[in-house]
Design a protein around this motif. Structure first.
Motif, short mmCIF file in Angstrom:
data_model
loop_
_atom_site.label_atom_id
_atom_site.label_comp_id
_atom_site.label_asym_id
_atom_site.label_seq_id
_atom_site.Cartn_x
_atom_site.Cartn_y
_atom_site.Cartn_z
N SER A 99 48.95 57.22 52.53
CA SER A 99 48.95 58.13 53.40
C SER A 99 47.89 58.36 54.15
CB SER A 99 50.06 59.35 53.38
OG SER A 99 50.10 59.76 52.02
N SER A 100 47.01 58.17 52.84
CA SER A 100 45.37 58.93 53.74
C SER A 100 45.52 57.07 54.24
CB SER A 100 44.39 58.05 52.54
OG SER A 100 44.87 59.01 51.44
N ASN A 174 49.67 71.01 51.79
CA ASN A 174 49.17 71.54 50.15
C ASN A 174 47.85 72.31 50.78
OD1 ASN A 174 47.57 70.65 48.66
ND2 ASN A 174 47.62 68.63 49.17
N ASP A 202 52.70 65.23 58.38
CA ASP A 202 52.53 64.67 56.70
C ASP A 202 53.76 65.31 55.68
OD1 ASP A 202 51.36 64.24 53.92
OD2 ASP A 202 49.35 64.43 54.48
N SER A 239 54.08 57.74 46.99
CA SER A 239 52.54 57.99 45.55
C SER A 239 53.35 59.54 45.55
CB SER A 239 51.56 58.85 46.43
OG SER A 239 50.62 59.48 46.31
C1 LIG Z 1 49.32 66.37 51.52
C2 LIG Z 1 49.10 65.19 51.40
N1 LIG Z 1 49.29 64.05 52.18
C3 LIG Z 1 48.76 63.10 52.37
C4 LIG Z 1 47.90 62.66 50.77
C5 LIG Z 1 47.50 61.57 50.89
O1 LIG Z 1 48.66 60.69 49.41
P1 LIG Z 1 48.52 59.26 49.34
O2 LIG Z 1 48.48 59.21 48.07
O3 LIG Z 1 49.84 58.84 49.91
O4 LIG Z 1 47.55 58.47 50.45
C6 LIG Z 1 47.59 63.83 49.79
C7 LIG Z 1 47.30 63.46 48.55
O5 LIG Z 1 47.69 64.89 47.11
C8 LIG Z 1 48.59 65.14 49.97
O6 LIG Z 1 48.13 66.18 49.61
#
Ligand SMILES: Cc1ncc(COP(=O)(O)O)c(C=O)c1O
Length: 395
Positions: A99-100, A174, A202, A239
């Motif tokens: 997702s990043s 988060n 997200d 993830s």
């Molecule tokens: C709200 C949120 N979005 C995205 C991510 C990143 O996830 P990914 O590992 O898929 O890049 C995190 C990572 O903790 C997160 O807390």
């Protein structure tokens, strides 16, 4: 003379006082309980022994790149969403490595250098870094706490009026653990459509609901379906969904006005085609990983429920502290007396309680004093650590 680095990089070099103290304690052999741990592969979960077998399918020896993702993997993501009663067309799914990476592609897709995107405050600092790396700035809109967290729609309106190019929402968020209510989702869809900007939601923690408010929603891309001028992109990934961050598979789901969706997906295809970053083995294994990974998800859900219950039980003994309501996700926010700065408190907790937590300012809480704890650590370590934390923080 040293080589010049780009201004996209965040300031770096000096480690902060918290990291310095942690390093000193660890070097002295002190055992510190890490309540910031958010890596599911480091918290004693039982991963099924054959979970990764599907990665060695013989078909993976052939390379046939598909910029938006291989059909079978996009289908697997769409079918998996049915678990949450979310109906997705596979053609609306785009794969990325995480997702990043989805964020960075969406910033490239919708923003020019110098543009601003609206992100919730408090929220995870990752967005600021990812935006900065794309030469995009973030502008906070408020999540206001009135016994539960609510989107301050007025601050979203102000941001849009001053020209922001995207709205980002995180549900469950988060670290606040708050979910978007259906009415908030509808209001954000309408505001974004009116301003001609995308709404990116997200949903990486959507599988982990704890006490969602009535009317909370996890189908925002579907809600936007057919809404003239609306474009919603929801984000997910292996993830969080099955606790496999190391496999690097994320996804975006597009919803809204079909014309807007077509145009955005065509643009995204050009970006994705320049990277082709998702490996063939993980795409061919996606269906099996999503099915077999349910065993990991179940353990994570049990873990966060048990730890949240232990935290609530412990906090009940300390009238000066409280746990803010957690609707979902992997973290909890503890309000503590503001008798010292959050940084000093975190240092004191490390020194005296041998517990590492995140200070509220890390997530841009509007005021002090909060600490954020991960609900992932093993229960046997979490409960005593939380008791030590509260003993120190409540005075
Ligand atoms: C709200 C949120 N979005 C995205 C991510 C990143 O996830 P990914 O590992 O898929 O890049 C995190 C990572 O903790 C997160 O807390």
């Amino acid at each position: 003379m040293s080589v010049r680095l780009s201004d996209r990089l965040p300031p770096h070099g000096e480690t902060n006082a918290i990291t310095q103290l942690l390093d000193r304690l660890l070097a002295a052999g002190v055992s510190v309980v890490d309540l910031t741990e958010s890596n599911p592969t480091r918290v004693d979960l039982d991963y099924p022994a054959r979970l990764l077998e599907a990665l060695s399918a013989p078909a993976s020896t052939r390379y046939a790149p598909e910029p938006l993702g291989m059909a079978e993997a996009r289908m697997a993501v769409a079918l998996d969403a049915r678990r949450r009663s979310v109906a997705i067309e596979p053609a609306r799914v785009v794969l990325s490595a995480s997702s990043s990476e989805s964020y960075s592609w969406l910033f490239k897709l919708f923003c020019n250098p110098g543009d601003r995107v609206l992100v919730p405050q408090p929220s995870y600092p990752l967005f600021e870094h990812l935006a900065h790396l794309e030469s995009v700035a973030i502008e906070p809109y408020a999540l206001a706490y009135h016994g539960r967290w609510e989107v301050d729609l007025e601050s979203v309106r102000r941001g849009l009026a001053s020209g922001a190019r995207m709205i980002v929402a995180v549900s469950p968020n988060n670290p606040t653990g708050s979910c978007l209510a259906g009415t908030e989702a509808d209001a954000l869809i309408a505001l974004a459509a009116e301003a001609g900007v995308p709404l990116v939601v997200d949903e990486v923690f959507a599988d982990y609901l704890l006490s969602p408010r009535p009317g909370c929603t996890t189908d925002i891309a579907c809600r936007a379906e057919g809404h003239t001028g609306a474009l919603v992109v929801t984000l997910g990934g292996l993830s969080k969904s099955v606790g496999l961050p190391q496999l690097k598979l994320g996804w975006m789901v597009f919803g809204g006005d079909p014309a807007c969706v077509r145009r955005a997906m065509a643009g995204l295809e050009l970006i994705a085609d320049s990277y082709l970053s998702v490996s063939t083995p993980v795409q061919l294994a996606a269906s099996a990983l999503l099915a077999e990974g349910a065993a990991v998800r179940t353990q994570i859900q049990a873990r966060i429920e048990a730890n949240l219950a232990a935290l609530q039980l412990a906090v009940a003994q300390y009238p000066a502290c409280d746990v803010l309501p957690v609707e979902g996700g992997w973290s909890a926010v503890v309000r503590v007396p503001a008798t010292q700065s959050e940084e000093q408190l975190v240092l004191t907790l490390l020194e005296q309680a041998h517990v590492l937590v995140h200070p509220g300012y890390f997530f841009d809480f509007a005021h002090e004093a909060f600490v954020v704890v991960s609900l992932l650590p093993p229960v046997g370590a979490f409960a005593p650590a939380v008791n030590r934390l509260l003993t120190v923080a409540s005075v």
